[in-house]
Design an enzyme around this catalytic site. Structure first.
Site, PDB file in Angstrom:
ATOM      1  N   ARG A  92       0.828  -1.208   0.000  1.00 52.47           N
ATOM      2  CA  ARG A  92       0.000   0.000   0.000  1.00 52.47           C
ATOM      3  C   ARG A  92       0.855   1.248   0.000  1.00 52.47           C
ATOM      4  NH1 ARG A  92      -3.118   2.276  -1.712  1.00 52.47           N
ATOM      5  NH2 ARG A  92      -3.016   3.805  -0.066  1.00 52.47           N
ATOM      6  N   CYS A 116      -7.169  -1.252   0.508  1.00 49.13           N
ATOM      7  CA  CYS A 116      -6.516  -2.411   1.118  1.00 49.13           C
ATOM      8  C   CYS A 116      -7.455  -2.936   2.204  1.00 49.13           C
ATOM      9  CB  CYS A 116      -5.187  -2.011   1.723  1.00 49.13           C
ATOM     10  SG  CYS A 116      -5.402  -1.078   3.211  1.00 49.13           S
ATOM     11  N   ASP A 305      -2.144   1.196  14.876  1.00 46.81           N
ATOM     12  CA  ASP A 305      -1.505  -0.087  14.576  1.00 46.81           C
ATOM     13  C   ASP A 305      -1.424  -0.999  15.793  1.00 46.81           C
ATOM     14  OD1 ASP A 305       0.905   1.380  12.258  1.00 46.81           O
ATOM     15  OD2 ASP A 305      -1.222   0.915  12.074  1.00 46.81           O
ATOM     16  N   ILE A 327      -8.855   6.238  12.878  1.00 47.77           N
ATOM     17  CA  ILE A 327      -7.957   6.462  11.738  1.00 47.77           C
ATOM     18  C   ILE A 327      -8.427   5.744  10.480  1.00 47.77           C
ATOM     19  CG2 ILE A 327      -5.575   6.267  10.899  1.00 47.77           C
ATOM     20  CD1 ILE A 327      -5.862   8.249  13.218  1.00 47.77           C
TER      21      ILE A 327
HETATM   22  C1  EPZ Z   1       0.942   4.923   7.764  1.00 54.76           C
HETATM   23  O1  EPZ Z   1      -0.005   4.675   6.755  1.00 54.76           O
HETATM   24  C2  EPZ Z   1       1.430   3.562   8.233  1.00 54.76           C
HETATM   25  N1  EPZ Z   1       2.065   2.872   7.115  1.00 54.76           N
HETATM   26  C3  EPZ Z   1       0.259   2.743   8.757  1.00 54.76           C
HETATM   27  O2  EPZ Z   1       0.787   1.514   9.263  1.00 54.76           O
HETATM   28  C4  EPZ Z   1      -0.376   3.512   9.917  1.00 54.76           C
HETATM   29  O3  EPZ Z   1      -1.505   2.797  10.376  1.00 54.76           O
HETATM   30  C5  EPZ Z   1      -0.808   4.905   9.436  1.00 54.76           C
HETATM   31  O4  EPZ Z   1       0.341   5.605   8.879  1.00 54.76           O
HETATM   32  C6  EPZ Z   1      -1.365   5.755  10.564  1.00 54.76           C
HETATM   33  O5  EPZ Z   1      -0.422   5.864  11.573  1.00 54.76           O
HETATM   34  C7  EPZ Z   1       3.344   3.187   6.796  1.00 54.76           C
HETATM   35  O6  EPZ Z   1       3.947   4.065   7.383  1.00 54.76           O
HETATM   36  C8  EPZ Z   1       3.974   2.392   5.685  1.00 54.76           C
HETATM   37  P1  EPZ Z   1      -2.092   8.058   6.851  1.00 54.76           P
HETATM   38  P2  EPZ Z   1      -0.549   5.895   5.828  1.00 54.76           P
HETATM   39  O7  EPZ Z   1      -1.805   8.701   5.548  1.00 54.76           O
HETATM   40  O8  EPZ Z   1       0.544   6.838   5.561  1.00 54.76           O
HETATM   41  C9  EPZ Z   1      -6.461   9.273   5.441  1.00 54.76           C
HETATM   42  C10 EPZ Z   1       0.867  -0.809   9.575  1.00 54.76           C
HETATM   43  O9  EPZ Z   1       0.084  -1.626  10.094  1.00 54.76           O
HETATM   44  N2  EPZ Z   1      -5.815   9.856   4.259  1.00 54.76           N
HETATM   45  O10 EPZ Z   1      -1.577   8.678   8.100  1.00 54.76           O
HETATM   46  O11 EPZ Z   1      -1.281   5.317   4.665  1.00 54.76           O
HETATM   47  C11 EPZ Z   1      -6.395   7.755   5.425  1.00 54.76           C
HETATM   48  O12 EPZ Z   1      -7.462   7.223   4.677  1.00 54.76           O
HETATM   49  C12 EPZ Z   1       0.343   0.277   8.662  1.00 54.76           C
HETATM   50  O13 EPZ Z   1       2.112  -0.793   9.772  1.00 54.76           O
HETATM   51  C13 EPZ Z   1      -6.575  10.607   3.360  1.00 54.76           C
HETATM   52  O14 EPZ Z   1      -7.769  10.772   3.534  1.00 54.76           O
HETATM   53  O15 EPZ Z   1      -1.605   6.552   6.827  1.00 54.76           O
HETATM   54  C14 EPZ Z   1      -6.498   7.387   6.878  1.00 54.76           C
HETATM   55  O16 EPZ Z   1      -7.872   7.384   7.250  1.00 54.76           O
HETATM   56  C15 EPZ Z   1      -1.164   0.195   8.477  1.00 54.76           C
HETATM   57  N3  EPZ Z   1      -5.973  11.139   2.260  1.00 54.76           N
HETATM   58  C16 EPZ Z   1      -5.808   8.558   7.577  1.00 54.76           C
HETATM   59  O17 EPZ Z   1      -5.730   9.618   6.624  1.00 54.76           O
HETATM   60  C17 EPZ Z   1      -4.621  10.974   2.026  1.00 54.76           C
HETATM   61  O18 EPZ Z   1      -4.116  11.508   1.009  1.00 54.76           O
HETATM   62  C18 EPZ Z   1      -4.400   8.260   8.059  1.00 54.76           C
HETATM   63  O19 EPZ Z   1      -3.673   7.836   6.948  1.00 54.76           O
HETATM   64  C19 EPZ Z   1      -3.869  10.213   2.954  1.00 54.76           C
HETATM   65  C20 EPZ Z   1      -4.475   9.668   4.064  1.00 54.76           C
END
Ligand code: EPZ
Length: 422
Positions: A92, A116, A305, A327
């Site tokens: 992802r 995902c 997480d 989240i």
């Molecule tokens: C990172 O994912 C981590 N992955 C995730 O870990 C973790 O759960 C997450 O941050 C939150 O801490 C990595 O670092 C590789 P976000 P990321 O962008 O960057 C929304 C694990 O188990 N959003 O902070 O994808 C999104 O839908 C994984 O190790 C938008 O709406 O998380 C979510 O609801 C799972 N638009 C929220 O923000 C965007 O453009 C947080 O997502 C981006 C995100």
């Protein structure tokens, strides 16, 4: 396909060194593209997601070589900015390469990452920020065609502190002209680690860990070495396991400050937790009490997480614990599998209500996602009898050796190949 066989009812004892952080090393691997040279990454965990990142780097013309837990990446021969769909879909967070590719060569083509197991994973914040820096991004036929002949530093405010968007902006800003000020940035420790790596490479990034990060672009970058921080979610997993099974464990090379919301909940549940600069110790009778509502939030709040593994630890607690997952939309897929072990959990949207039960029983269960799979192992350790956990590829994305680590703590666990009798 492999299986984990876990026989519960055994208290855990021992010490563990915690692996490098998955969510730190993935953006760091993307960041290696910014310098046409060599990056030596120590304490690099051997994970499926790291393998997927290496395949992307090789697709871009780079090379990577393991020596123990040190990964050396050479990017001088990077010859393209295109990531094919099959590689984008493996992980992802492959979108994290976008900022680095644009920062290095100003042109990128990658497929639109799909959703995902946790629900939709939009990247609108990533794209809006890169467009604000002058990138032209067209979404055509499932692909993102991005060109940024000259990225321009500017002030960007994220509507929510997205970890991935924060990382993408920092990486692109390193290749942009002038200064970028990123407001409402995510504050996770993994972003601080990314900043440390970039500064070791000669970049000028300041403020990571706070809500405002300032990047001076187009610095002369050079070869570098870096040691990845320890994985706070893997550490949280083992603390939850010992809390549930009972016993006493010591985790080394862990920054206790990165774990404080998790250790606070485990202390409230009745565990004794001691910590110092780089170790955390937990003692538990195995009999836990329910805790106040657990609300997941961006760092320094309770980490999403760690929600599943804490839930698994609370299944036999005295009382009722409410979880609110703020989240991700769909992060309770482990609940049905835990229920097969006798758990009493009700979910409604973002809320899960866990009523403690006196006994859990071993069962055949299936990992639904990375942290949900780890939660099944935590629950199995405190269940009566044997559990068999399948679909281990989810767990292998983030745990270098879950079975080995738990065995080192005294658990009765074995990873079994498909052709062996179960
Ligand atoms: C990172 O994912 C981590 N992955 C995730 O870990 C973790 O759960 C997450 O941050 C939150 O801490 C990595 O670092 C590789 P976000 P990321 O962008 O960057 C929304 C694990 O188990 N959003 O902070 O994808 C999104 O839908 C994984 O190790 C938008 O709406 O998380 C979510 O609801 C799972 N638009 C929220 O923000 C965007 O453009 C947080 O997502 C981006 C995100």
């Amino acid at each position: 396909m492999n299986y984990l066989k876990i026989t519960g009812g055994v208290r855990l004892h021992g010490e563990l060194e915690i692996q490098g952080a998955k969510n730190s090393v993935l953006p760091i691997l993307a960041a290696t593209l910014l310098n046409a040279g060599e990056s030596v990454i120590h304490h690099c965990p051997k994970l499926q997601d790291v393998d997927a990142s290496i395949r992307i780097l090789k697709q871009l013309g780079c090379s990577a070589r393991w020596e123990g837990n040190t990964l050396t990446v050479h990017t001088q021969d990077m010859n393209c900015g295109e990531i094919p769909d099959h590689l984008m879909r493996e992980m992802r967070s492959s979108v994290i390469f976008l900022g680095a590719i644009l920062g290095r060569c100003g042109r990128a083509v990658l497929s639109y990452p799909g959703g995902c197991e946790l629900g939709p994973r939009p990247i609108d914040l990533h794209l809006d920020a890169l467009r604000a820096m002058g990138a032209r991004i067209e979404e055509r036929g499932g692909y993102l065609h991005c060109s940024a002949p000259k990225l321009q530093g500017c002030e960007i405010t994220l509507s929510l502190p997205s970890v991935g968007a924060t990382e993408n902006v920092i990486l692109a800003a390193c290749g942009a002209e002038g200064t970028t000020v990123l407001c409402n940035a995510a504050r996770e420790p993994e972003i601080v680690d990314l900043q440390a790596f970039l500064c070791a490479m000669g970049a000028d990034v300041q403020g990571a860990g706070s809500s405002t990060v300032v990047i001076q672009g187009q610095k002369k970058l050079h070869d570098c070495e870096h040691r990845v921080i320890s994985d706070r979610i893997v550490a949280a997993t083992y603390l939850a396991a010992a809390a549930a099974a009972g016993g006493e464990i010591l985790l080394r090379h862990v920054d206790y400050r990165h774990l404080s919301p998790v250790t606070a909940a485990l202390k409230e549940a009745g565990c004794t937790v001691r910590s110092h600069l780089d170790w955390v110790q937990l003692q538990s009778s195995g009999g836990l009490r329910a805790v106040r509502p657990v609300r997941t939030a961006p760092y320094p709040g309770f980490p999403t997480d760690a929600q599943a593994v804490l839930m698994a630890a609370m299944l036999k607690s005295r009382g009722t614990t409410v979880f609110i997952e703020n989240i991700f939309e769909n992060r309770y897929r482990h609940v049905d599998e835990l229920t097969r072990m006798g758990a009493n959990i009700r979910t409604e949207g973002r809320v899960a209500v866990v009523c403690g039960v006196p006994v859990l029983h071993g069962a055949r269960v299936r990992s639904t996602d990375l942290r949900g799979g780890a939660a099944l192992a935590v629950a199995a350790l405190s269940a009566q009898g044997e559990s068999v956990i399948s679909e281990l590829h989810h767990i292998d994305r983030g745990y270098a050796d879950l079975a080995g680590d738990l065995a080192r703590l005294g658990a009765r666990v074995a990873r079994v190949d498909e052709d062996e009798k179960i």
